[in-house]
Design a protein around this motif. Structure first.
Motif, PDB file in Angstrom:
ATOM      1  N   ALA A 250       0.831  -1.210   0.000  1.00 43.10           N
ATOM      2  CA  ALA A 250       0.000   0.000   0.000  1.00 43.10           C
ATOM      3  C   ALA A 250       0.864   1.258   0.000  1.00 43.10           C
ATOM      4  N   GLN A 251       1.986   1.232   0.722  1.00 45.37           N
ATOM      5  CA  GLN A 251       2.866   2.410   0.715  1.00 45.37           C
ATOM      6  C   GLN A 251       3.454   2.639  -0.679  1.00 45.37           C
ATOM      7  N   ASN A 252       3.810   1.574  -1.369  1.00 45.06           N
ATOM      8  CA  ASN A 252       4.305   1.745  -2.737  1.00 45.06           C
ATOM      9  C   ASN A 252       3.202   2.235  -3.661  1.00 45.06           C
ATOM     10  N   GLU A 253       1.974   1.798  -3.417  1.00 46.65           N
ATOM     11  CA  GLU A 253       0.850   2.324  -4.198  1.00 46.65           C
ATOM     12  C   GLU A 253       0.654   3.807  -3.909  1.00 46.65           C
ATOM     13  N   HIS A 254       0.791   4.200  -2.646  1.00 49.69           N
ATOM     14  CA  HIS A 254       0.715   5.621  -2.290  1.00 49.69           C
ATOM     15  C   HIS A 254       1.794   6.430  -3.011  1.00 49.69           C
ATOM     16  N   ARG A 255       3.003   5.914  -3.060  1.00 54.81           N
ATOM     17  CA  ARG A 255       4.083   6.618  -3.751  1.00 54.81           C
ATOM     18  C   ARG A 255       3.719   6.852  -5.224  1.00 54.81           C
ATOM     19  N   ARG A 256       3.186   5.816  -5.864  1.00 59.58           N
ATOM     20  CA  ARG A 256       2.812   5.973  -7.273  1.00 59.58           C
ATOM     21  C   ARG A 256       1.676   6.978  -7.437  1.00 59.58           C
ATOM     22  N   PHE A 257       0.729   6.964  -6.494  1.00 62.37           N
ATOM     23  CA  PHE A 257      -0.377   7.923  -6.535  1.00 62.37           C
ATOM     24  C   PHE A 257       0.142   9.355  -6.424  1.00 62.37           C
ATOM     25  N   ILE A 259       3.097  10.564  -7.137  1.00 65.46           N
ATOM     26  CA  ILE A 259       3.839  10.942  -8.338  1.00 65.46           C
ATOM     27  C   ILE A 259       2.884  11.178  -9.505  1.00 65.46           C
ATOM     28  N   ALA A 260       1.821  10.384  -9.594  1.00 64.92           N
ATOM     29  CA  ALA A 260       0.878  10.523 -10.712  1.00 64.92           C
ATOM     30  C   ALA A 260      -0.016  11.742 -10.566  1.00 64.92           C
ATOM     31  N   HIS A 261      -0.403  12.103  -9.316  1.00 68.22           N
ATOM     32  CA  HIS A 261      -1.457  13.104  -9.155  1.00 68.22           C
ATOM     33  C   HIS A 261      -1.098  14.275  -8.251  1.00 68.22           C
ATOM     34  N   HIS A 262      -0.028  14.176  -7.489  1.00 73.38           N
ATOM     35  CA  HIS A 262       0.335  15.279  -6.602  1.00 73.38           C
ATOM     36  C   HIS A 262       1.841  15.524  -6.674  1.00 73.38           C
ATOM     37  N   ALA A 263       2.279  15.842  -7.881  1.00 73.21           N
ATOM     38  CA  ALA A 263       3.679  16.175  -8.148  1.00 73.21           C
ATOM     39  C   ALA A 263       3.696  17.224  -9.250  1.00 73.21           C
ATOM     40  N   PRO A 264       4.691  18.113  -9.257  1.00 69.28           N
ATOM     41  CA  PRO A 264       4.717  19.174 -10.275  1.00 69.28           C
ATOM     42  C   PRO A 264       4.947  18.625 -11.679  1.00 69.28           C
ATOM     43  N   ARG A 265       4.223  19.183 -12.621  1.00 65.30           N
ATOM     44  CA  ARG A 265       4.336  18.794 -14.029  1.00 65.30           C
ATOM     45  C   ARG A 265       4.376  20.042 -14.888  1.00 65.30           C
ATOM     46  N   ASP A 266       4.977  19.930 -16.076  1.00 60.59           N
ATOM     47  CA  ASP A 266       5.039  21.073 -16.979  1.00 60.59           C
ATOM     48  C   ASP A 266       3.750  21.179 -17.782  1.00 60.59           C
ATOM     49  N   SER A 267       3.704  22.142 -18.687  1.00 61.19           N
ATOM     50  CA  SER A 267       2.483  22.409 -19.435  1.00 61.19           C
ATOM     51  C   SER A 267       2.103  21.264 -20.359  1.00 61.19           C
ATOM     52  N   ILE A 590      12.009   7.054  -8.681  1.00 60.01           N
ATOM     53  CA  ILE A 590      10.706   7.565  -9.118  1.00 60.01           C
ATOM     54  C   ILE A 590       9.847   6.437  -9.683  1.00 60.01           C
ATOM     55  N   ASP A 591      10.452   5.557 -10.450  1.00 64.82           N
ATOM     56  CA  ASP A 591       9.692   4.489 -11.111  1.00 64.82           C
ATOM     57  C   ASP A 591       9.488   3.254 -10.233  1.00 64.82           C
ATOM     58  N   GLY A 592      10.263   3.129  -9.159  1.00 60.34           N
ATOM     59  CA  GLY A 592      10.340   1.858  -8.460  1.00 60.34           C
ATOM     60  C   GLY A 592       9.550   1.766  -7.174  1.00 60.34           C
ATOM     61  N   ASN A 593       9.474   0.543  -6.673  1.00 64.39           N
ATOM     62  CA  ASN A 593       8.907   0.243  -5.359  1.00 64.39           C
ATOM     63  C   ASN A 593      10.021   0.234  -4.321  1.00 64.39           C
TER      64      ASN A 593
END
Length: 688
Positions: A250-257, A259-267, A590-593
């Motif tokens: 679950a913690q690894n799933e949280h990490r992916r979440f 990065i996918a939805h609450h991390a800075p991204r460019d335009s 970033i990509d890993g568990n």
């Protein structure tokens, strides 16, 4: 029940028709308890690519007061995310709102055996949480609290001690009802918050079979009336459901979440990764900054960011680094805190502004980062705001500083325009925001007796709006979120930012690297994008890798008395090699568990080690530290997600290679370090 089934069942119960609904929030309105499960509501649903979005409007005082709840139900994560707003349309001040709990849940307890109880049979729940940041050795240390079905051990409270959301506790925690069941909760609030987890046992006999535990989330205190046309933000949260899944998974799933939805991204939607940064003091002259850029370019050091910290702004005059004793003896003590609030460029170190430095940094292939602290104004900063707009500045008692009231739209427009102009004119690519004071007493001084909590609500909403406006104006510009090092790490802030100074503990000269190792490891679980500081002593990979987070911030020649060495007096290849390792580690991380390999490495007498594994490619790395106090010379670490029948190539820190069967790695990778204060880094990849 699996995680998605649990999540979907939960949502169905919130909005069930023709039967009792599940409670989500509660409040007192003019002394009457109102809960979401008894209020009338209406909803609209829209379907996005990555989530279903619902807007639910609850009638608190029909025709006058509503609670508008924005809810995201994610498609690829068993998570819901909620943001509540109170909106008042009455013509006179409304009723008194007290004890507003954005989250107020009753969740099922596991079945209990009252005759022959076993501590493993589900008669208790476990709360997992982490300390916040206050610049000491215990920053981000994980804690656990067991709650039992008996008075005296049935309640646990987390409560902020100041107005920065991650100074006391990290705004993330887990509640476990078994090895494979539980829930993670994230707090979306830029101020003070309080969480209470309890098993209600009052007035129950010892033989009463308890069925529920309660989770509530709120501000520290709310007691307020709303004014006509007012809209007030409340604490947001996400619920991450864990069913038929281990805590580690679950913690690894949280990490992916995150990065996918609450991390800075460019335009274009690309992830903006925490950089490899070269740090300089803002009071260092432009000329000396340029000689550092020239050395970076000449020796092909693969830095991604050139960082100018505090000290570049304010009235004219020298501003040496606060740790640079030689320069302070010559030029006087550093006065950088007194300059805060004055956003003129200090013409003594920077007679032509910051633009020559930012242009040179970009020409050398780096982005340019500059420090700001927009919320604090020193009364001796000599800024025109002190005399032109004193109504925007708030204080309390003899606090000695002013707070810029971001809840005031005019003050917010002023600081937005100021920041926008400086970013454009000085060529700033990354906005670094510091936040070096406790806002709670300022907010308390602003509140009337029937408006307790309103100043904080408006301020927090105003800060989020300021960041959103900056993001809209500069959509490719990430934010470095400092806040005295890691004290504003709520998930909504991390949507725009990363902390490149995760704890101010590393601002000291002689900090213990073993505690930075632990900060990195424990932050990886909840805040996957972050960076630590290093002074980068030569030929000391133990230091560098201790301070390496997802990014790293290097202070090697930060101020005057730390000068760039002559070409033949320094090992430039070592410097290049370590920065290349950092970039490689970052991409895997970033990509890993993540799999910790040692228990409680916050004890400096044990090794600190962890594995990162990227499932899609079958590659990863193991990083292990033998600390100065560790007696063990060898440890064996069974690795996770390894195919026993596959072949793996191991690449050691010195570049040597070895091939092994996966069964050997699953059984235990042996690591030997004969010398205390040593580090081992091993990359591995599955040979296809």
């Amino acid at each position: 029940m699996d995680s998605f089934t649990r999540r979907d069942s939960f949502v169905q119960q919130l909005f069930a028709q023709n039967r009792r609904r599940k409670r989500l929030f509660s409040l007192l309105y003019d002394g009457k308890l109102l809960t979401s499960d008894t209020l009338n509501f209406r909803e609209s649903v829209s379907r996005k690519e990555l989530w279903e979005e619902r807007e639910i409007v609850y009638d608190i005082d029909p025709g006058k007061l509503v609670l508008r709840l924005n809810m995201r139900i994610y498609r690829t994560f068993p998570i819901i995310e909620c943001l509540p707003w109170l909106e008042y349309s009455g013509s006179e001040p409304g009723g008194l709102i007290e004890e507003f709990h954005s989250l107020d849940l009753l969740e099922d307890l596991p079945p209990q055996n009252l005759v022959m109880p076993d501590w493993q049979d589900g008669t208790h729940i476990t709360v997992r949480y982490n300390l916040g940041s206050c610049a000491d050795i215990n920053d981000f240390i994980p804690q656990q609290r067991e709650l039992w079905t008996r008075t005296g051990s049935n309640r646990f409270v987390m409560e902020s001690s100041e107005g920065r959301p991650s100074s006391t506790f990290l705004p993330y925690f887990g509640i476990d009802t078994g090895e494979s069941d539980g829930m993670n909760i994230g707090v979306g609030w830029g101020g003070a918050w309080k969480a209470v987890i309890e098993i209600p046992v009052e007035n129950n006999s010892v033989f009463y079979n308890l069925h529920h535990y309660r989770i509530s989330l709120s501000m520290l205190r709310t007691c307020f009336r709303m004014l006509p046309g007012e809209k007030l933000r409340q604490i947001g949260f996400f619920l991450h459901f864990r069913g038929e899944k281990s805590i580690r998974d679950a913690q690894n799933e949280h990490r992916r979440f995150m990065i996918a939805h609450h991390a800075p991204r460019d335009s274009a939607g690309n992830l903006l990764k925490p950089p490899v940064s070269f740090v300089t003091w803002g009071g260092l002259s432009s000329e000396k900054m340029l000689d550092r850029i020239a050395a970076i370019e000449k020796h092909q050091l693969p830095y991604e960011v050139f960082w100018v910290d505090a000290g570049w702004s304010g009235y004219p005059g020298p501003c040496p680094h606060f740790l640079d004793e030689k320069e302070q003896q010559k030029r006087g003590r550093s006065d950088w805190p007194r300059r805060v609030g004055n956003w003129e460029i200090n013409s003594v170190p920077h007679p032509n502004g910051l633009r020559p430095v930012s242009d040179a940094a970009r020409k050398a292939g780096m982005k340019f980062l500059a420090w700001f602290e927009p919320e604090r104004i020193h009364p001796l900063c000599r800024s025109t705001i002190l005399t032109e707009h004193p109504e925007w500045l708030k204080t309390f008692g003899d606090g000695g500083i002013y707070m810029l009231d971001l809840g005031n739209p005019d003050a917010r427009n002023y600081i937005f325009d100021t920041l926008r102009t400086l970013i454009q004119e000085q060529g700033i690519d990354i906005y670094r925001e510091d936040f070096n004071f406790n806002t709670l007493p300022f907010w308390a001084a602003m509140d009337a007796p029937d408006r307790i909590g309103v100043a904080e609500m408006k301020y927090v909403a105003g800060h989020y709006e300021l960041w959103e406006r900056l993001h809209q104006e500069f959509p490719d510009m990430p934010f470095d979120n400092c806040a005295s090092g890691g004290r504003r790490l709520d998930y909504l802030a991390l949507t725009y930012s990363w902390p490149l100074c995760q704890s101010d503990y590393a601002c000291l000269l002689n900090y213990l690297r073993e505690y930075i190792q632990v900060q990195n490891l424990y932050l990886h679980d909840w805040v996957p994008l972050h960076a630590g500081f290093t002074w980068m002593p030569e030929h000391d990979p133990y230091d560098f890798l201790s301070c390496s987070g997802t990014g790293v911030s290097n202070k090697i020649w930060q101020y005057d008395s730390r000068t760039v060495p002559e070409d033949d007096a320094y090992d430039w290849e070592y410097h290049r090699t370590m920065l290349r390792h950092q970039k490689r580690l970052r991409d895997l991380l970033i990509d890993g568990n993540l799999y910790p390999l040692t228990e409680r490495p916050d004890n400096p007498a044990v090794w600190c080690a962890y594995q990162v594994h990227v499932p899609e490619s079958g590659c990863g790395y193991v990083l292990a530290f033998r600390r100065p106090q560790c007696l063990e010379v060898q440890m064996n670490f069974p690795l996770s997600e390894i195919h026993p029948t596959a072949e793996y190539e191991l690449e050691y820190f010195d570049g040597s290679l070895r091939r092994v069967r996966g069964s050997e790695l699953s059984a235990g990778l042996p690591i030997v370090m004969n010398t205390p204060r040593s580090v081992t880094l091993i990359y591995y990849r599955e040979v296809k």
